[in-house]
Write a protein that holds these residues in place. Structure first.
Motif, PDB file in Angstrom:
ATOM      1  N   UNK A 126      18.714  40.527  36.609  1.00  0.00           N
ATOM      2  CA  UNK A 126      20.101  40.971  36.581  1.00  0.00           C
ATOM      3  C   UNK A 126      20.271  42.176  35.654  1.00  0.00           C
ATOM      4  N   UNK A 127      19.375  43.137  35.779  1.00  0.00           N
ATOM      5  CA  UNK A 127      19.423  44.289  34.883  1.00  0.00           C
ATOM      6  C   UNK A 127      20.706  45.093  35.042  1.00  0.00           C
ATOM      7  N   UNK A 128      21.362  45.019  36.203  1.00  0.00           N
ATOM      8  CA  UNK A 128      22.591  45.786  36.409  1.00  0.00           C
ATOM      9  C   UNK A 128      23.680  45.365  35.431  1.00  0.00           C
ATOM     10  N   UNK A 129      23.594  44.137  34.906  1.00  0.00           N
ATOM     11  CA  UNK A 129      24.607  43.639  33.983  1.00  0.00           C
ATOM     12  C   UNK A 129      24.646  44.429  32.679  1.00  0.00           C
ATOM     13  N   UNK A 130      23.551  45.101  32.351  1.00  0.00           N
ATOM     14  CA  UNK A 130      23.529  45.911  31.128  1.00  0.00           C
ATOM     15  C   UNK A 130      24.612  46.979  31.144  1.00  0.00           C
ATOM     16  N   UNK A 131      24.913  47.468  32.339  1.00  0.00           N
ATOM     17  CA  UNK A 131      25.863  48.576  32.462  1.00  0.00           C
ATOM     18  C   UNK A 131      27.303  48.130  32.651  1.00  0.00           C
ATOM     19  N   UNK A 132      27.535  46.834  32.815  1.00  0.00           N
ATOM     20  CA  UNK A 132      28.883  46.348  33.127  1.00  0.00           C
ATOM     21  C   UNK A 132      29.814  46.509  31.928  1.00  0.00           C
ATOM     22  N   UNK A 133      30.911  47.218  32.159  1.00  0.00           N
ATOM     23  CA  UNK A 133      31.941  47.401  31.134  1.00  0.00           C
ATOM     24  C   UNK A 133      33.205  46.607  31.438  1.00  0.00           C
ATOM     25  N   UNK A 134      33.400  46.287  32.721  1.00  0.00           N
ATOM     26  CA  UNK A 134      34.608  45.582  33.155  1.00  0.00           C
ATOM     27  C   UNK A 134      34.239  44.478  34.136  1.00  0.00           C
ATOM     28  N   UNK A 135      34.754  43.287  33.885  1.00  0.00           N
ATOM     29  CA  UNK A 135      34.656  42.184  34.843  1.00  0.00           C
ATOM     30  C   UNK A 135      36.067  41.831  35.272  1.00  0.00           C
ATOM     31  N   UNK A 136      36.336  41.926  36.575  1.00  0.00           N
ATOM     32  CA  UNK A 136      37.626  41.504  37.101  1.00  0.00           C
ATOM     33  C   UNK A 136      37.448  40.191  37.854  1.00  0.00           C
ATOM     34  N   UNK A 137      38.532  39.459  37.945  1.00  0.00           N
ATOM     35  CA  UNK A 137      38.508  38.157  38.601  1.00  0.00           C
ATOM     36  C   UNK A 137      39.641  38.058  39.606  1.00  0.00           C
ATOM     37  N   UNK A 138      39.341  37.386  40.705  1.00  0.00           N
ATOM     38  CA  UNK A 138      40.407  36.812  41.506  1.00  0.00           C
ATOM     39  C   UNK A 138      40.892  35.630  40.670  1.00  0.00           C
ATOM     40  N   UNK A 139      42.173  35.458  40.523  1.00  0.00           N
ATOM     41  CA  UNK A 139      42.676  34.461  39.571  1.00  0.00           C
ATOM     42  C   UNK A 139      42.884  33.084  40.208  1.00  0.00           C
ATOM     43  N   UNK A 140      43.727  33.025  41.247  1.00  0.00           N
ATOM     44  CA  UNK A 140      44.097  31.730  41.819  1.00  0.00           C
ATOM     45  C   UNK A 140      42.989  31.216  42.730  1.00  0.00           C
ATOM     46  N   UNK A 141      42.282  30.219  42.234  1.00  0.00           N
ATOM     47  CA  UNK A 141      41.147  29.664  42.960  1.00  0.00           C
ATOM     48  C   UNK A 141      39.833  29.961  42.287  1.00  0.00           C
ATOM     49  N   UNK A 142      39.815  30.965  41.399  1.00  0.00           N
ATOM     50  CA  UNK A 142      38.598  31.323  40.683  1.00  0.00           C
ATOM     51  C   UNK A 142      38.721  31.011  39.195  1.00  0.00           C
ATOM     52  N   UNK A 143      39.865  31.346  38.602  1.00  0.00           N
ATOM     53  CA  UNK A 143      40.107  31.070  37.183  1.00  0.00           C
ATOM     54  C   UNK A 143      41.024  29.869  37.001  1.00  0.00           C
ATOM     55  N   UNK A 144      42.056  29.780  37.825  1.00  0.00           N
ATOM     56  CA  UNK A 144      42.965  28.631  37.757  1.00  0.00           C
ATOM     57  C   UNK A 144      42.959  27.891  39.092  1.00  0.00           C
ATOM     58  N   UNK A 145      43.267  26.609  39.028  1.00  0.00           N
ATOM     59  CA  UNK A 145      43.157  25.715  40.189  1.00  0.00           C
ATOM     60  C   UNK A 145      44.502  25.592  40.905  1.00  0.00           C
ATOM     61  N   UNK A 146      44.725  26.478  41.875  1.00  0.00           N
ATOM     62  CA  UNK A 146      45.996  26.442  42.600  1.00  0.00           C
ATOM     63  C   UNK A 146      46.161  25.155  43.389  1.00  0.00           C
ATOM     64  N   UNK A 147      45.047  24.569  43.816  1.00  0.00           N
ATOM     65  CA  UNK A 147      45.141  23.332  44.589  1.00  0.00           C
ATOM     66  C   UNK A 147      45.749  22.197  43.775  1.00  0.00           C
ATOM     67  N   UNK A 148      45.396  22.127  42.518  1.00  0.00           N
ATOM     68  CA  UNK A 148      45.963  21.082  41.650  1.00  0.00           C
ATOM     69  C   UNK A 148      47.473  21.259  41.520  1.00  0.00           C
ATOM     70  N   UNK A 149      47.918  22.511  41.474  1.00  0.00           N
ATOM     71  CA  UNK A 149      49.352  22.785  41.369  1.00  0.00           C
ATOM     72  C   UNK A 149      50.062  22.449  42.680  1.00  0.00           C
ATOM     73  N   UNK A 150      49.498  22.887  43.791  1.00  0.00           N
ATOM     74  CA  UNK A 150      50.099  22.643  45.101  1.00  0.00           C
ATOM     75  C   UNK A 150      50.139  21.152  45.420  1.00  0.00           C
ATOM     76  N   UNK A 151      49.101  20.443  45.009  1.00  0.00           N
ATOM     77  CA  UNK A 151      49.013  19.009  45.299  1.00  0.00           C
ATOM     78  C   UNK A 151      50.228  18.250  44.767  1.00  0.00           C
ATOM     79  N   UNK A 152      50.744  18.677  43.634  1.00  0.00           N
ATOM     80  CA  UNK A 152      51.896  17.993  43.041  1.00  0.00           C
ATOM     81  C   UNK A 152      53.172  18.196  43.848  1.00  0.00           C
TER      82      UNK A 152
END
Length: 217
Positions: free
Chosen positions: A1-27
């Motif tokens: 994973x040598x390409x990671x040496x150059x990474x300055x920014x990591x972006x995320x999809x939020x709902x479903x990747x960082x937070x659990x939208x299913x748990x919220x919808x389930x309620x």
């Protein structure tokens, strides 16, 4: 994973990747996730004008829970950002010590305000459907322009991490962005994205942090 040496920014999809939208919808509507997704996608693709995410969620709530009051449906839509974070989201604190963090999300400012408050951090880069007036995956050319232009981060210095194929992995990779796949419960499996050859596949955010830490020494 040598390409990671150059990474300055990591972006995320939020709902479903960082937070659990299913748990919220389930309620609110139980396990009717397929109905929620299908109705949401249909409204995102409507051709007669952009519908911001809060209003989209309100419409979906009214469709799937017609007996619910207007107040309850609006509350569901406004507070979507309070969906619980996955346990490994704590790794974001450590990742933030190594590089910039950001989000590329089909959501509104109000939702990301709540997400950031819950996580206890601020996104260095925050690109939302409300800002662009178009939803993923169709907003990716605009996202690329903003990240490489406004923030001056090249595709070689940028990693986008997601649990979703068609909304993130595919369009981002087609534009030359480095992509990472993070499978989540009840979401897509590696077998479903293997043909896209993600630049990195991790089981959780702690593994991503460790890979980045090792790559950067």
């Amino acid at each position: 994973m040598t390409f990671l040496r150059n990474v300055k920014l990591i972006t995320f999809d939020v709902f479903g990747t960082v937070v659990d939208w299913r748990a919220y919808v389930r309620c609110f509507i139980g396990d009717r996730f397929k109905g929620f997704e299908e109705r949401s996608i249909a409204l995102q693709q409507k051709r007669d004008g952009f519908l911001r995410y809060e209003d989209l969620l309100f419409a979906v709530a009214r469709d799937l829970q017609p007996g619910a009051s207007t107040h309850k449906c609006r509350d569901f839509a406004q507070n979507f950002g309070s969906a619980p974070a996955f346990a490994d989201a704590a790794a974001l604190y450590e990742l933030a010590k190594i590089c910039q963090l950001g989000c590329i999300s089909n959501s509104d400012y109000i939702h990301q305000y709540d997400v950031q408050r819950q996580l206890g951090l601020l996104w260095d880069v925050c690109i939302l459907s409300q800002t662009l007036g178009v939803y993923k995956p169709h907003n990716w050319p605009l996202v690329l322009e903003i990240v490489t232009g406004k923030y001056r981060i090249s595709c070689e210095e940028w990693l986008h991490v997601t649990a979703y194929r068609d909304y993130d992995l595919l369009p981002a990779k087609q534009l030359g962005v480095r992509v990472g796949f993070l499978p989540r419960p009840e979401s897509e499996r590696f077998e479903e994205v293997a043909d896209l050859k993600p630049d990195i596949v991790v089981s959780d955010l702690w593994q991503l942090h460790e890979a980045l830490r090792v790559a950067k020494g």
